[in-house]
Scaffold this motif. Structure first.
Motif, PDB file in Angstrom:
ATOM      1  N   TYR A  46       0.806  -1.217   0.000  1.00  0.00           N
ATOM      2  CA  TYR A  46       0.000   0.000   0.000  1.00  0.00           C
ATOM      3  C   TYR A  46       0.845   1.276   0.000  1.00  0.00           C
ATOM      4  CZ  TYR A  46      -3.825  -3.175   0.970  1.00  0.00           C
ATOM      5  OH  TYR A  46      -4.752  -4.200   0.887  1.00  0.00           O
ATOM      6  N   CYS A  47       2.122   1.127  -0.272  1.00  0.00           N
ATOM      7  CA  CYS A  47       2.997   2.297  -0.365  1.00  0.00           C
ATOM      8  C   CYS A  47       2.828   2.953  -1.730  1.00  0.00           C
ATOM      9  CB  CYS A  47       4.455   1.881  -0.152  1.00  0.00           C
ATOM     10  SG  CYS A  47       5.635   3.214  -0.391  1.00  0.00           S
ATOM     11  N   ALA A  48       2.348   4.175  -1.764  1.00  0.00           N
ATOM     12  CA  ALA A  48       2.108   4.897  -3.024  1.00  0.00           C
ATOM     13  C   ALA A  48       3.365   5.673  -3.390  1.00  0.00           C
ATOM     14  CB  ALA A  48       0.915   5.830  -2.875  1.00  0.00           C
ATOM     15  N   PHE A  49       4.210   5.065  -4.206  1.00  0.00           N
ATOM     16  CA  PHE A  49       5.463   5.714  -4.613  1.00  0.00           C
ATOM     17  C   PHE A  49       5.177   6.697  -5.738  1.00  0.00           C
ATOM     18  CE2 PHE A  49       9.314   5.901  -7.245  1.00  0.00           C
ATOM     19  CZ  PHE A  49      10.240   6.305  -6.295  1.00  0.00           C
ATOM     20  N   LYS A  50       5.525   7.967  -5.512  1.00  0.00           N
ATOM     21  CA  LYS A  50       5.269   9.017  -6.507  1.00  0.00           C
ATOM     22  C   LYS A  50       6.470   9.132  -7.444  1.00  0.00           C
ATOM     23  CE  LYS A  50       1.465  10.213  -4.289  1.00  0.00           C
ATOM     24  NZ  LYS A  50       1.614   9.465  -3.038  1.00  0.00           N
ATOM     25  N   VAL A  51       6.276   8.715  -8.679  1.00  0.00           N
ATOM     26  CA  VAL A  51       7.345   8.799  -9.678  1.00  0.00           C
ATOM     27  C   VAL A  51       7.502  10.252 -10.109  1.00  0.00           C
ATOM     28  CG1 VAL A  51       8.140   8.010 -11.937  1.00  0.00           C
ATOM     29  CG2 VAL A  51       6.838   6.469 -10.456  1.00  0.00           C
ATOM     30  N   GLU A  52       8.743  10.718 -10.179  1.00  0.00           N
ATOM     31  CA  GLU A  52       9.008  12.100 -10.564  1.00  0.00           C
ATOM     32  C   GLU A  52       8.504  12.375 -11.977  1.00  0.00           C
ATOM     33  OE1 GLU A  52      12.747  15.257 -10.728  1.00  0.00           O
ATOM     34  OE2 GLU A  52      13.078  13.145 -10.247  1.00  0.00           O
ATOM     35  N   GLY A  53       7.775  13.469 -12.119  1.00  0.00           N
ATOM     36  CA  GLY A  53       7.244  13.834 -13.424  1.00  0.00           C
ATOM     37  C   GLY A  53       5.929  13.178 -13.756  1.00  0.00           C
ATOM     38  N   SER A  54       5.403  12.357 -12.843  1.00  0.00           N
ATOM     39  CA  SER A  54       4.133  11.687 -13.082  1.00  0.00           C
ATOM     40  C   SER A  54       3.165  12.014 -11.961  1.00  0.00           C
ATOM     41  CB  SER A  54       4.341  10.168 -13.169  1.00  0.00           C
ATOM     42  OG  SER A  54       3.100   9.501 -13.286  1.00  0.00           O
ATOM     43  N   LYS A  55       1.907  12.186 -12.298  1.00  0.00           N
ATOM     44  CA  LYS A  55       0.897  12.514 -11.296  1.00  0.00           C
ATOM     45  C   LYS A  55       0.339  11.264 -10.620  1.00  0.00           C
ATOM     46  CE  LYS A  55      -0.573  16.786 -13.616  1.00  0.00           C
ATOM     47  NZ  LYS A  55      -1.698  17.522 -14.225  1.00  0.00           N
ATOM     48  N   LYS A  56       0.633  10.094 -11.184  1.00  0.00           N
ATOM     49  CA  LYS A  56       0.097   8.854 -10.646  1.00  0.00           C
ATOM     50  C   LYS A  56       1.070   8.209  -9.664  1.00  0.00           C
ATOM     51  CE  LYS A  56      -2.739   7.783 -14.698  1.00  0.00           C
ATOM     52  NZ  LYS A  56      -3.030   6.773 -15.754  1.00  0.00           N
ATOM     53  N   ALA A  57       0.504   7.491  -8.717  1.00  0.00           N
ATOM     54  CA  ALA A  57       1.314   6.752  -7.759  1.00  0.00           C
ATOM     55  C   ALA A  57       1.572   5.347  -8.290  1.00  0.00           C
ATOM     56  CB  ALA A  57       0.608   6.684  -6.410  1.00  0.00           C
ATOM     57  N   LYS A  58       2.746   4.845  -8.006  1.00  0.00           N
ATOM     58  CA  LYS A  58       3.127   3.504  -8.445  1.00  0.00           C
ATOM     59  C   LYS A  58       3.158   2.592  -7.226  1.00  0.00           C
ATOM     60  CE  LYS A  58       4.618   0.807 -11.804  1.00  0.00           C
ATOM     61  NZ  LYS A  58       3.843   0.527 -13.016  1.00  0.00           N
ATOM     62  N   PHE A  59       2.294   1.564  -7.243  1.00  0.00           N
ATOM     63  CA  PHE A  59       2.237   0.620  -6.124  1.00  0.00           C
ATOM     64  C   PHE A  59       3.099  -0.596  -6.446  1.00  0.00           C
ATOM     65  CE2 PHE A  59      -1.533   3.171  -5.701  1.00  0.00           C
ATOM     66  CZ  PHE A  59      -1.635   3.374  -4.334  1.00  0.00           C
ATOM     67  N   GLN A  60       3.772  -1.114  -5.414  1.00  0.00           N
ATOM     68  CA  GLN A  60       4.694  -2.227  -5.601  1.00  0.00           C
ATOM     69  C   GLN A  60       4.134  -3.501  -4.986  1.00  0.00           C
ATOM     70  OE1 GLN A  60       7.391  -1.557  -7.474  1.00  0.00           O
ATOM     71  NE2 GLN A  60       6.621   0.541  -7.543  1.00  0.00           N
ATOM     72  N   HIS A  61       4.407  -4.610  -5.655  1.00  0.00           N
ATOM     73  CA  HIS A  61       4.069  -5.924  -5.116  1.00  0.00           C
ATOM     74  C   HIS A  61       5.365  -6.657  -4.824  1.00  0.00           C
ATOM     75  CE1 HIS A  61      -0.205  -5.499  -6.018  1.00  0.00           C
ATOM     76  NE2 HIS A  61       0.166  -4.971  -7.180  1.00  0.00           N
ATOM     77  N   VAL A  62       5.384  -7.384  -3.724  1.00  0.00           N
ATOM     78  CA  VAL A  62       6.612  -8.055  -3.313  1.00  0.00           C
ATOM     79  C   VAL A  62       6.368  -9.541  -3.107  1.00  0.00           C
ATOM     80  CG1 VAL A  62       7.549  -5.975  -2.228  1.00  0.00           C
ATOM     81  CG2 VAL A  62       6.215  -7.594  -0.857  1.00  0.00           C
ATOM     82  N   THR A  63       7.455 -10.289  -3.192  1.00  0.00           N
ATOM     83  CA  THR A  63       7.444 -11.719  -2.884  1.00  0.00           C
ATOM     84  C   THR A  63       8.298 -11.925  -1.644  1.00  0.00           C
ATOM     85  OG1 THR A  63       7.306 -12.236  -5.248  1.00  0.00           O
ATOM     86  CG2 THR A  63       7.924 -14.026  -3.766  1.00  0.00           C
ATOM     87  N   THR A  64       7.801 -12.721  -0.703  1.00  0.00           N
ATOM     88  CA  THR A  64       8.533 -12.930   0.548  1.00  0.00           C
ATOM     89  C   THR A  64       8.795 -14.412   0.772  1.00  0.00           C
ATOM     90  OG1 THR A  64       6.478 -13.050   1.842  1.00  0.00           O
ATOM     91  CG2 THR A  64       7.514 -10.879   1.604  1.00  0.00           C
ATOM     92  N   ALA A  65       9.790 -14.698   1.585  1.00  0.00           N
ATOM     93  CA  ALA A  65      10.131 -16.071   1.959  1.00  0.00           C
ATOM     94  C   ALA A  65      10.726 -16.055   3.353  1.00  0.00           C
ATOM     95  CB  ALA A  65      11.104 -16.684   0.959  1.00  0.00           C
ATOM     96  N   LEU A  66      10.626 -17.186   4.044  1.00  0.00           N
ATOM     97  CA  LEU A  66      11.115 -17.305   5.423  1.00  0.00           C
ATOM     98  C   LEU A  66      11.895 -18.604   5.601  1.00  0.00           C
ATOM     99  CD1 LEU A  66       8.221 -16.202   7.818  1.00  0.00           C
ATOM    100  CD2 LEU A  66      10.565 -15.373   7.887  1.00  0.00           C
TER     101      LEU A  66
END
Length: 306
Positions: free
Chosen positions: A250-270
């Motif tokens: 749910y981290c809305a990363f704001k790309v420079e020069g763009s008005k839209k937020a870029k959301f990231q998906h991650v893969t985890t392991a333990l």
């Protein structure tokens, strides 16, 4: 970060230059040149080395530190010591028989300089105490600046191996988690490496924010991060990784020069660490598990699209 002494410390640089040339002027103006036979070259080498090293210390301080009270005390303190050492060095070439008061000028700045340097070290100790508290989330009672990632400010894989090795000596339960940003190469291709590095820095800060003080976060490789969780049960480790995954999703990363937020998906392991584990084997097994999960996700994604 390195500082330009002539812009960040202009006044201090001028003070050091003035001290050095004042010592040269006083000695040359009031002194008489010695004969070649009276010159002690071994003393010149020793005292010249002291002056040279004092100038090197001052240069390192000015390049390494921002303007502050600590920097001022240390530079002026070493500068006064350098002033006395310079007069002492020039005495090997010049005699001052009629100016005994010059010996006072030669002797007094050194102890004053040592006093100021000691005061600077005291304030430096207080400064380090604050910095150590700030770095507590990044370090595991170990400090190796050569193992720090220049992009994220986190430690690299070599540091993680050292931290795991120390923790494996304990009988307490140990878990190691991995977080990988999905399609990070596509992000770099679309927005550039500069934005990719900025994303890695933001992810690093978010990981630190969501981890405990006892955890150690490192950048393992590329877009892969690992979290060392000492004295942690399996349930606690799973909950922590779920919290990290949710925070990054749910981290809305704001790309420079763009008005839209870029959301990231991650893969985890333990993976759990045991006393019988080898450090390299533990991280390799976890990384292999992570790669296997990423492959399964890609297969499932293709099947869904078909």
């Amino acid at each position: 970060m390195r500082f330009n002494p002539f812009t960040s410390h202009r006044l201090l640089v001028n003070c050091i230059i003035a001290m050095f040339f004042s010592a040269c002027f006083l000695s040359a103006y009031l002194g008489v040149l010695k004969t070649y036979a009276d010159i002690q070259w071994l003393d010149i080498m020793g005292e010249g080395g002291i002056v040279l090293m004092a100038l090197v210390w001052i240069t390192v301080l000015l390049i390494s530190r921002p303007p502050s009270k600590v920097t001022t005390y240390l530079v002026i303190g070493v500068g006064l010591f350098m002033f006395s050492a310079t007069l002492d060095l020039l005495d090997e070439w010049l005699m001052h028989p009629a100016h005994k008061w010059l010996s006072w000028i030669e002797s007094l700045p050194a102890p004053v300089g040592m006093l100021l340097t000691s005061l600077g070290l005291y304030y430096w100790h207080q400064e380090q105490y604050v910095l150590n508290r700030q770095l507590r989330r990044r370090e595991a009672n170990l400090r190796e600046h050569s193992k720090v990632c220049s992009v994220t400010g986190l430690y690299k894989a070599q540091y993680l191996d050292l931290a795991i090795k120390n923790q494996l000596l304990s009988t307490q339960p140990l878990w190691l988690g991995a977080i990988d940003i999905r399609d990070f190469s596509h992000f770099n291709s679309e927005f550039g490496f500069k934005e990719g590095d900025r994303l890695l820095r933001e992810v690093s800060e978010l990981l630190l924010m969501n981890c405990r003080l006892s955890d150690v976060v490192c950048r393992y490789a590329g877009d892969c991060f690992m979290v060392l969780m000492p004295e942690t049960t399996e349930q606690q480790a799973k909950e922590l990784m779920m919290q990290i995954k949710g925070a990054l999703r749910y981290c809305a990363f704001k790309v420079e020069g763009s008005k839209k937020a870029k959301f990231q998906h991650v893969t985890t392991a333990l993976i759990q660490g045991h006393e019988r584990n080898y450090t390299g084997t533990l991280t390799s097994q976890l990384h292999s598990q992570l790669q296997q999960k990423k492959h399964q996700q890609k297969v499932a994604q293709r099947a869904h699209l078909c």
